[in-house]
Motif scaffolding. Sequence first.
Motif, mmCIF file in Angstrom:
data_model
loop_
_atom_site.group_PDB
_atom_site.id
_atom_site.type_symbol
_atom_site.label_atom_id
_atom_site.label_comp_id
_atom_site.label_asym_id
_atom_site.label_seq_id
_atom_site.Cartn_x
_atom_site.Cartn_y
_atom_site.Cartn_z
ATOM 1 N N SER A 182 0.819 -1.207 0.000
ATOM 2 C CA SER A 182 0.000 0.000 0.000
ATOM 3 C C SER A 182 0.856 1.262 0.000
ATOM 4 C CB SER A 182 -0.935 0.010 1.206
ATOM 5 O OG SER A 182 -0.202 -0.029 2.423
ATOM 6 N N SER A 239 2.510 1.713 -3.436
ATOM 7 C CA SER A 239 1.534 2.259 -4.379
ATOM 8 C C SER A 239 1.345 3.757 -4.181
ATOM 9 C CB SER A 239 0.191 1.531 -4.202
ATOM 10 O OG SER A 239 -0.774 2.048 -5.086
ATOM 11 N N PRO A 260 -2.621 -3.241 -5.761
ATOM 12 C CA PRO A 260 -1.990 -3.387 -7.086
ATOM 13 C C PRO A 260 -0.893 -4.445 -7.061
ATOM 14 C CG PRO A 260 -1.210 -1.402 -5.993
ATOM 15 C CD PRO A 260 -2.337 -1.929 -5.151
ATOM 16 N N ASN A 279 0.461 4.358 -12.603
ATOM 17 C CA ASN A 279 -0.330 4.184 -11.391
ATOM 18 C C ASN A 279 -1.550 5.111 -11.325
ATOM 19 O OD1 ASN A 279 -0.757 2.846 -8.982
ATOM 20 N ND2 ASN A 279 0.291 4.410 -7.771
#
Length: 309
Positions: free
Chosen positions: A238, A241, A295, A308
């Motif tokens: 997390s 990302s 992701p 992203n």
Amino acid sequence: MNLSEIETFLTIVNTKSISRTADLLFLSQPTVSHRLTSLENELGFPLVVRNKGYKQVELTPKGTDFIVIAERWMSLWKETLELKRNQETLLLKIGCTDSLNIAVFAPLYDKLLQDHTRLDLNIQSHHSSELYGLLGEHNIDIGLVYHKLHYKNIITEKLFEEKLYLIQSAAPSVPSAKVHTDELDPSTELFLSWDDNFQIWHDRWFSSVSRPHIAADTITLLDRLWKKEENWMIAPVSVISELSRYRPLFISELKNPPPARICYKIRHRYPKTTSKHAVEFFEHALEEFLKTPFPSFTFGEVWSPAENR
């Protein structure tokens, strides 16, 4: 029983000291002792053991049992005050760690506010251990933490877990899809202790005589201070990302990976009735939110902000 006596008793429980309690409540020590004695007289049993010469207060067995009742009494008093305000909007107090707030749950908070116009949010960032204490005293309604601790009146539920990977700049010092920690230079590390298990793993694989280039307790600060191409960090999915939204990152798996980081939801066994509907809104939205997976990355390549979006 009255509010001042209960408040004084619970403060003594936390401080284990009459003098410290007096300082925190801006009272004299005789006043603190009088309130405690008055409460004991009303209850009909002693709450503390009175030993001369001992600076630290020790509770009697009944005093220990009374803590739960006192906490519930304070909670009901707070709820009564909230009812008296007769607010038309609901208030939800959420306690969370910094990395969870920023890297995971910010979109959830945004959706909650859009879907429930009568809902106000009070979002607090604290360390996991602090959040258990805040929840136990009903200073927050629900908590999101990375530590599973055992508290008598707190229910802990696992939400998800995420792996941790190595991230470097777009010009990595170790440009490999899989890297061992022995290949990394500790003097260029950006470090944040994600949880106790990560700290134990980190202590094992990195020499105690070496230290990271920068250690901080917020990902925002680490991102702002990441200036050198040779800097690297080990971070959960997390956080990777989130950071990749602002800078290209070279992502690698670790040959000796740290344990996955587990996120827990914590709630009080005796929740406040005034926050019941707000908590229900949140838990339903949280369940839906977590259906979206994290992701996935291609290791050994640069992950750029454009990819992203």
